[in-house]
Write an enzyme that holds these catalytic residues in place. Structure first.
Site, PDB file in Angstrom:
ATOM      1  N   ARG A 203      16.807  28.114   4.416  1.00 59.42           N
ATOM      2  CA  ARG A 203      16.769  28.406   2.971  1.00 59.42           C
ATOM      3  C   ARG A 203      15.380  28.811   2.503  1.00 59.42           C
ATOM      4  O   ARG A 203      15.243  29.466   1.478  1.00 59.42           O
ATOM      5  CB  ARG A 203      17.305  27.243   2.156  1.00 59.42           C
ATOM      6  CG  ARG A 203      16.403  26.033   2.142  1.00 59.42           C
ATOM      7  CD  ARG A 203      16.913  24.969   1.208  1.00 59.42           C
ATOM      8  NE  ARG A 203      18.124  24.353   1.705  1.00 59.42           N
ATOM      9  CZ  ARG A 203      18.537  23.133   1.331  1.00 59.42           C
ATOM     10  NH1 ARG A 203      17.843  22.448   0.453  1.00 59.42           N
ATOM     11  NH2 ARG A 203      19.628  22.597   1.825  1.00 59.42           N
TER      12      ARG A 203
ATOM     13  N   HIS B 248       7.781  26.329  -0.255  1.00 59.37           N
ATOM     14  CA  HIS B 248       8.299  26.894  -1.502  1.00 59.37           C
ATOM     15  C   HIS B 248       7.690  28.236  -1.880  1.00 59.37           C
ATOM     16  O   HIS B 248       8.159  28.891  -2.807  1.00 59.37           O
ATOM     17  CB  HIS B 248       8.238  25.849  -2.610  1.00 59.37           C
ATOM     18  CG  HIS B 248       9.165  24.711  -2.284  1.00 59.37           C
ATOM     19  ND1 HIS B 248      10.503  24.912  -2.046  1.00 59.37           N
ATOM     20  CD2 HIS B 248       8.940  23.401  -2.055  1.00 59.37           C
ATOM     21  CE1 HIS B 248      11.063  23.760  -1.715  1.00 59.37           C
ATOM     22  NE2 HIS B 248      10.131  22.825  -1.715  1.00 59.37           N
TER      23      HIS B 248
ATOM     24  N   ASN C 252       2.081  22.000   2.465  1.00 56.95           N
ATOM     25  CA  ASN C 252       3.411  22.490   2.830  1.00 56.95           C
ATOM     26  C   ASN C 252       3.691  23.787   2.057  1.00 56.95           C
ATOM     27  O   ASN C 252       3.652  23.800   0.821  1.00 56.95           O
ATOM     28  CB  ASN C 252       4.427  21.392   2.473  1.00 56.95           C
ATOM     29  CG  ASN C 252       5.853  21.781   2.807  1.00 56.95           C
ATOM     30  OD1 ASN C 252       6.280  22.901   2.541  1.00 56.95           O
ATOM     31  ND2 ASN C 252       6.608  20.863   3.368  1.00 56.95           N
TER      32      ASN C 252
ATOM     33  N   THR D 287      14.512  16.724   1.215  1.00 54.35           N
ATOM     34  CA  THR D 287      14.731  15.620   2.151  1.00 54.35           C
ATOM     35  C   THR D 287      14.817  14.314   1.372  1.00 54.35           C
ATOM     36  O   THR D 287      13.830  13.825   0.852  1.00 54.35           O
ATOM     37  CB  THR D 287      13.567  15.571   3.171  1.00 54.35           C
ATOM     38  OG1 THR D 287      13.319  16.895   3.632  1.00 54.35           O
ATOM     39  CG2 THR D 287      13.922  14.700   4.353  1.00 54.35           C
TER      40      THR D 287
ATOM     41  N   GLU E 152       5.400   9.202   9.257  1.00 51.57           N
ATOM     42  CA  GLU E 152       5.082   9.646   7.898  1.00 51.57           C
ATOM     43  C   GLU E 152       5.955   8.829   6.960  1.00 51.57           C
ATOM     44  O   GLU E 152       7.187   8.840   7.075  1.00 51.57           O
ATOM     45  CB  GLU E 152       5.350  11.142   7.735  1.00 51.57           C
ATOM     46  CG  GLU E 152       5.021  11.616   6.325  1.00 51.57           C
ATOM     47  CD  GLU E 152       4.937  13.125   6.194  1.00 51.57           C
ATOM     48  OE1 GLU E 152       4.430  13.789   7.131  1.00 51.57           O
ATOM     49  OE2 GLU E 152       5.381  13.648   5.152  1.00 51.57           O
TER      50      GLU E 152
ATOM     51  N   HIS F 139       5.906  13.328   0.215  1.00 51.21           N
ATOM     52  CA  HIS F 139       7.111  13.649  -0.563  1.00 51.21           C
ATOM     53  C   HIS F 139       6.902  13.278  -2.020  1.00 51.21           C
ATOM     54  O   HIS F 139       6.721  12.115  -2.352  1.00 51.21           O
ATOM     55  CB  HIS F 139       8.389  12.987  -0.038  1.00 51.21           C
ATOM     56  CG  HIS F 139       9.591  13.840  -0.332  1.00 51.21           C
ATOM     57  ND1 HIS F 139      10.141  13.924  -1.583  1.00 51.21           N
ATOM     58  CD2 HIS F 139      10.296  14.700   0.438  1.00 51.21           C
ATOM     59  CE1 HIS F 139      11.146  14.779  -1.568  1.00 51.21           C
ATOM     60  NE2 HIS F 139      11.256  15.266  -0.344  1.00 51.21           N
TER      61      HIS F 139
ATOM     62  N   ARG G 294      14.445  24.755   8.171  1.00 53.69           N
ATOM     63  CA  ARG G 294      15.735  24.067   7.981  1.00 53.69           C
ATOM     64  C   ARG G 294      16.836  24.815   8.714  1.00 53.69           C
ATOM     65  O   ARG G 294      16.754  26.021   8.925  1.00 53.69           O
ATOM     66  CB  ARG G 294      16.068  23.986   6.480  1.00 53.69           C
ATOM     67  CG  ARG G 294      15.139  23.071   5.706  1.00 53.69           C
ATOM     68  CD  ARG G 294      15.623  22.909   4.277  1.00 53.69           C
ATOM     69  NE  ARG G 294      16.803  22.086   4.198  1.00 53.69           N
ATOM     70  CZ  ARG G 294      16.814  20.809   3.791  1.00 53.69           C
ATOM     71  NH1 ARG G 294      15.710  20.242   3.373  1.00 53.69           N
ATOM     72  NH2 ARG G 294      17.927  20.129   3.759  1.00 53.69           N
TER      73      ARG G 294
ATOM     74  N   HIS H 269       8.793  23.563   7.067  1.00 52.62           N
ATOM     75  CA  HIS H 269      10.065  22.965   7.489  1.00 52.62           C
ATOM     76  C   HIS H 269      11.059  24.081   7.770  1.00 52.62           C
ATOM     77  O   HIS H 269      11.483  24.783   6.857  1.00 52.62           O
ATOM     78  CB  HIS H 269      10.562  22.052   6.351  1.00 52.62           C
ATOM     79  CG  HIS H 269      11.823  21.306   6.654  1.00 52.62           C
ATOM     80  ND1 HIS H 269      12.380  20.424   5.763  1.00 52.62           N
ATOM     81  CD2 HIS H 269      12.634  21.295   7.733  1.00 52.62           C
ATOM     82  CE1 HIS H 269      13.479  19.893   6.279  1.00 52.62           C
ATOM     83  NE2 HIS H 269      13.661  20.423   7.480  1.00 52.62           N
TER      84      HIS H 269
ATOM     85  N   GLU I 276       8.031  20.805  10.655  1.00 50.03           N
ATOM     86  CA  GLU I 276       9.044  19.819  10.244  1.00 50.03           C
ATOM     87  C   GLU I 276      10.403  20.299  10.676  1.00 50.03           C
ATOM     88  O   GLU I 276      10.746  21.466  10.447  1.00 50.03           O
ATOM     89  CB  GLU I 276       9.057  19.728   8.717  1.00 50.03           C
ATOM     90  CG  GLU I 276       8.303  18.575   8.169  1.00 50.03           C
ATOM     91  CD  GLU I 276       8.459  18.540   6.667  1.00 50.03           C
ATOM     92  OE1 GLU I 276       9.566  18.782   6.158  1.00 50.03           O
ATOM     93  OE2 GLU I 276       7.456  18.294   6.010  1.00 50.03           O
TER      94      GLU I 276
HETATM   95  N1  PXP Z   1       6.708  15.414   4.161  1.00 54.61           N
HETATM   96  C1  PXP Z   1       7.986  15.635   4.578  1.00 54.61           C
HETATM   97  C2  PXP Z   1       8.408  15.025   5.876  1.00 54.61           C
HETATM   98  C3  PXP Z   1       8.868  16.444   3.834  1.00 54.61           C
HETATM   99  O1  PXP Z   1      10.131  16.645   4.261  1.00 54.61           O
HETATM  100  C4  PXP Z   1       8.399  17.056   2.658  1.00 54.61           C
HETATM  101  C5  PXP Z   1       9.299  17.960   1.885  1.00 54.61           C
HETATM  102  O2  PXP Z   1       9.585  19.072   2.655  1.00 54.61           O
HETATM  103  C6  PXP Z   1       7.065  16.813   2.277  1.00 54.61           C
HETATM  104  C7  PXP Z   1       6.253  15.973   3.025  1.00 54.61           C
HETATM  105  C8  PXP Z   1       6.478  17.443   1.068  1.00 54.61           C
HETATM  106  O3  PXP Z   1       7.150  17.004  -0.069  1.00 54.61           O
HETATM  107  P1  PXP Z   1       6.844  17.708  -1.453  1.00 54.61           P
HETATM  108  O4  PXP Z   1       7.234  19.143  -1.297  1.00 54.61           O
HETATM  109  O5  PXP Z   1       7.688  16.959  -2.400  1.00 54.61           O
HETATM  110  O6  PXP Z   1       5.374  17.564  -1.714  1.00 54.61           O
END
Ligand code: PXP
Length: 255
Positions: free
Chosen positions: A54, A15, A12, A106, A156, A199, A50, A48, A75
């Protein structure tokens, strides 16, 4: 016992965009991070979009689709705006998540039980467009049953509560959350659902959850991007893959 299926890593890149947006310019570029993560062994990229934009922005999604060679997991919240963008973008997969403007991340899974009727048409529209649909839910038996009824091929499992308990050393909570995840993965697989998890995962928790043979994909962002500041993204992806491979060796025999 037959060997467990391979475990994919979805990276992901949200960030990287968070850092970029802190100054409002073009760098660091989440697409560059995605390309580097794939080069280092990621099986797919997650981003994602949003409602408040952001981190990831609309043009990031378009560029990811145009430039990456591995599947894009889009996402999104289940809103008409996001449905229209997803249908236009046509990613490999979408992962439907709950979204509240005030949350930092989330915070919980999507409540399928409450929103089953509204989600039915939503899931169908995406599936009809040939987009794989994943539902981000807590490992709760009623949520899992509802996911199967909704006809989504993938769930998931939200690993946030378990990861939090591990990080804080809350042993009783860790055990409870782990048993919930393990039971949820088994229930979902029995119902014919493909199981992903994500997550809050880091090297240690990714290694542990790789031991659940029903889980075939991990989606990981925040920890890896933080680690990449110190070790570099390439090394971070490789270290994560190695942790997952170690955990997978024990699949079916995990605690
Ligand atoms: N899976 C989903 C559905 C999420 O919303 C997120 C956070 O955006 C993640 C995985 C990844 O989480 P993390 O950034 O804490 O590894």
């Amino acid at each position: 016992m037959s060997p467990p299926p391979p475990l994919r890593l979805g990276v992901n890149v949200d960030h990287v965009a968070t850092l970029r947006n802190a100054r409002g310019g073009r760098s660091p570029d989440p697409v560059r991070a995605a390309l580097m993560a794939i080069e280092a062994g990621a099986d797919g990229i997650t981003a994602h979009l949003r409602e408040d934009r952001r981190h990831i922005r609309d043009d990031d999604m378009a560029r990811l689709m145009a430039e990456i060679s591995k599947p894009l997991n889009f996402e999104m919240a289940a809103t008409p705006e996001m449905l229209a963008i997803a249908l236009k973008t046509a990613p490999h997969a979408t992962c439907l998540v709950p979204e509240r403007r005030s949350e930092v991340t989330t915070e919980g899974g999507l409540d399928l039980v409450t929103h089953e009727a509204a989600l039915r048409a939503f899931v169908a529209r995406l599936k009809d467009a040939g987009i794989r649909v994943s539902l981000f839910i807590d490992a709760d038996p009623r949520q899992i049953e509802t996911a199967a009824r909704l006809g989504a091929p993938v769930i998931e499992l939200h690993t946030g509560a378990w990861c939090h308990a591990v990080e804080e050393g809350l042993q009783a909570e860790e055990e409870t959350e782990w048993l919930r995840l393990a039971a949820g993965a088994a229930q979902a697989a029995e119902l014919g659902l493909e199981v992903h998890a994500g997550h809050g995962l880091d090297f240690a928790t990714a290694e542990t959850i790789a031991g659940l043979p029903q889980v075939v994909e991990l989606n990981i962002g925040h920890f890896m991007m933080g680690e990449a500041l110190f070790a570099g993204l390439d090394a971070t992806v490789r270290t994560m893959r190695a942790a997952m491979a170690r955990g997978r060796k024990n699949a079916g025999f995990a605690k």
